[in-house]
Design a protein around this motif. Structure first.
Motif, short mmCIF file in Angstrom:
data_model
loop_
_atom_site.label_atom_id
_atom_site.label_comp_id
_atom_site.label_asym_id
_atom_site.label_seq_id
_atom_site.Cartn_x
_atom_site.Cartn_y
_atom_site.Cartn_z
N LEU A 209 0.83 -1.20 0.00
CA LEU A 209 0.00 0.00 0.00
C LEU A 209 0.87 1.26 0.00
O LEU A 209 0.50 2.29 -0.58
CB LEU A 209 -0.92 0.01 1.22
CG LEU A 209 -2.03 -1.05 1.25
CD1 LEU A 209 -2.76 -1.00 2.58
CD2 LEU A 209 -3.00 -0.85 0.09
N GLY A 210 2.04 1.18 0.62
CA GLY A 210 2.92 2.33 0.69
C GLY A 210 3.46 2.76 -0.66
O GLY A 210 3.95 3.89 -0.81
N SER A 218 1.24 8.15 4.28
CA SER A 218 1.95 8.28 5.56
C SER A 218 0.98 8.71 6.66
O SER A 218 1.12 8.29 7.81
CB SER A 218 3.10 9.28 5.43
OG SER A 218 2.62 10.58 5.11
N VAL A 219 0.01 9.54 6.30
CA VAL A 219 -1.03 9.93 7.26
C VAL A 219 -1.85 8.71 7.65
O VAL A 219 -2.15 8.49 8.83
CB VAL A 219 -1.94 11.03 6.67
CG1 VAL A 219 -3.07 11.36 7.63
CG2 VAL A 219 -1.14 12.27 6.34
N GLY A 238 5.19 0.15 5.85
CA GLY A 238 4.42 1.03 4.99
C GLY A 238 5.10 2.36 4.75
O GLY A 238 5.14 2.87 3.62
N LEU A 239 5.68 2.94 5.81
CA LEU A 239 6.37 4.22 5.66
C LEU A 239 7.66 4.06 4.88
O LEU A 239 8.12 5.01 4.24
CB LEU A 239 6.66 4.81 7.05
CG LEU A 239 5.45 5.26 7.87
CD1 LEU A 239 5.91 5.77 9.24
CD2 LEU A 239 4.67 6.36 7.15
N THR A 267 13.28 -1.62 -2.98
CA THR A 267 12.70 -0.86 -1.88
C THR A 267 11.60 -1.66 -1.19
O THR A 267 11.54 -1.73 0.05
CB THR A 267 12.12 0.48 -2.38
OG1 THR A 267 13.16 1.23 -3.03
CG2 THR A 267 11.55 1.30 -1.23
N LEU A 268 10.73 -2.27 -1.98
CA LEU A 268 9.64 -3.08 -1.43
C LEU A 268 10.19 -4.27 -0.64
O LEU A 268 9.73 -4.55 0.48
CB LEU A 268 8.74 -3.57 -2.56
CG LEU A 268 7.59 -4.52 -2.16
CD1 LEU A 268 6.62 -3.83 -1.22
CD2 LEU A 268 6.86 -5.02 -3.41
N SER A 269 11.17 -4.96 -1.20
CA SER A 269 11.71 -6.15 -0.55
C SER A 269 12.35 -5.81 0.80
O SER A 269 12.09 -6.48 1.81
CB SER A 269 12.75 -6.82 -1.46
OG SER A 269 12.17 -7.21 -2.69
N VAL A 270 13.19 -4.78 0.81
CA VAL A 270 13.87 -4.40 2.06
C VAL A 270 12.85 -3.92 3.09
O VAL A 270 12.96 -4.23 4.29
CB VAL A 270 14.93 -3.32 1.80
CG1 VAL A 270 15.54 -2.83 3.11
CG2 VAL A 270 16.02 -3.85 0.89
N ALA A 271 11.84 -3.15 2.64
CA ALA A 271 10.81 -2.65 3.56
C ALA A 271 10.03 -3.80 4.20
O ALA A 271 9.75 -3.77 5.41
CB ALA A 271 9.86 -1.72 2.82
#
Length: 283
Positions: A209-210, A218-219, A238-239, A267-271
């Motif tokens: 979703l992020g 972020s809100v 998510g952030l 970015t998605l994988s590390v997050a």
């Protein structure tokens, strides 16, 4: 429905109204910080030897222009992909003022920033040594980039602070109105189940979703965490993918689109990995 709206609208309005004074103070401070760091894009482009560390430091500053500036540098060939991933992972958009205004302690906010910074640095250097080990900035020419990608510093200081506060308050109102409406319509238990409450997969869902290119995300994550709907690790995930307008800038230039997909996937994988580990060990 009218009965529900008569409860939801005033509830969301007055909840947001109470946050406005604190938002004004926070954005006044952020305006001062932003105008003291006007050389950040040039710093990013000149700091290839530090790479992800500099990117993570820049992204940690709660300012919406850094991810956009970093994406523009990458698209033009001035920034390595691992450094861009670090910027994206560290970026928190509106999370800091929203969390503070929503009742989170300063310790929680600092903890969030530290976890995201750690994930950005560790993930960035791992990617630099593995997936992106052959990728380097394509040019050494000087590049000038304005930090006004989100129009955060345009106009007078007073108007900039007020306009940013009003925009965030509007996002807050919209998010809180929708959340309150959904809770009234389907119930808290059903909402929690839809967001995989108490599930190891919740960070994955929030990280996906992020990727939606909007600072409203972020809100949303901040409000969901403060209400207890998502875990701290899920909010981190998510952030960490919530790079806001950075994703839009990546796809503006046709030549950069092919190079952008591995960056977004990384970015998605590390997050997801970072958020899942935080959820397992810290909740």
């Amino acid at each position: 429905m009218l009965h529900i709206l008569s409860h939801v609208l005033p509830e969301a309005f007055f909840d947001v109204l109470k946050t406005v004074p604190l938002l004004l103070l926070v954005y006044a401070l952020l305006y001062y910080i932003e105008n003291k760091l006007t050389n950040t894009p040039e710093l990013l482009s000149r700091a290839a030897q530090f790479g992800p560390m500099v990117g993570a430091l820049a992204g940690t500053i709660p300012q919406c222009g850094f991810s956009a500036a970093a994406a523009a540098l990458f698209s033009a060939g001035y920034l390595a992909p691992a450094t861009l991933v670090a910027v994206f992972l560290a970026t928190s958009d509106e999370a800091v003022p929203v969390m503070l205004a929503g009742g989170a302690s300063a310790g929680q906010v600092v903890q969030m920033l530290l976890f995201k910074f750690g994930i950005a640095v560790i993930g960035g250097y791992l990617l630099r040594c593995t997936v992106f080990r052959r990728h380097q900035p394509a040019t050494e020419e000087k590049l000038e980039i304005e930090m006004g990608a989100c129009d955060c510093s345009a106009g007078s200081p007073v108007w900039s602070v007020i306009s940013h506060t009003l925009r965030t308050a509007f996002f807050l109102f919209a998010v809180m109105f929708v959340l309150n409406l959904v809770v009234h319509l389907i119930g808290e238990e059903v909402l929690a189940s839809l967001l995989l409450s108490n599930s190891i997969f919740q960070p994955l869902l929030c990280a996906i979703l992020g990727l939606i290119p909007s600072c409203a995300m972020s809100v949303l994550f901040s409000e969901l965490f403060l209400s207890g709907t998502i875990s701290f690790g899920a909010m981190i995930a998510g952030l960490s993918t919530g790079a806001g307008f950075g994703y839009i800038i990546l796809f503006q230039e046709k030549e950069a689109r092919r190079r952008s997909l591995p960056v977004i996937a990384a970015t998605l994988s590390v997050a997801v990995i970072g958020g899942t580990l935080v959820q397992l060990f810290f909740g």
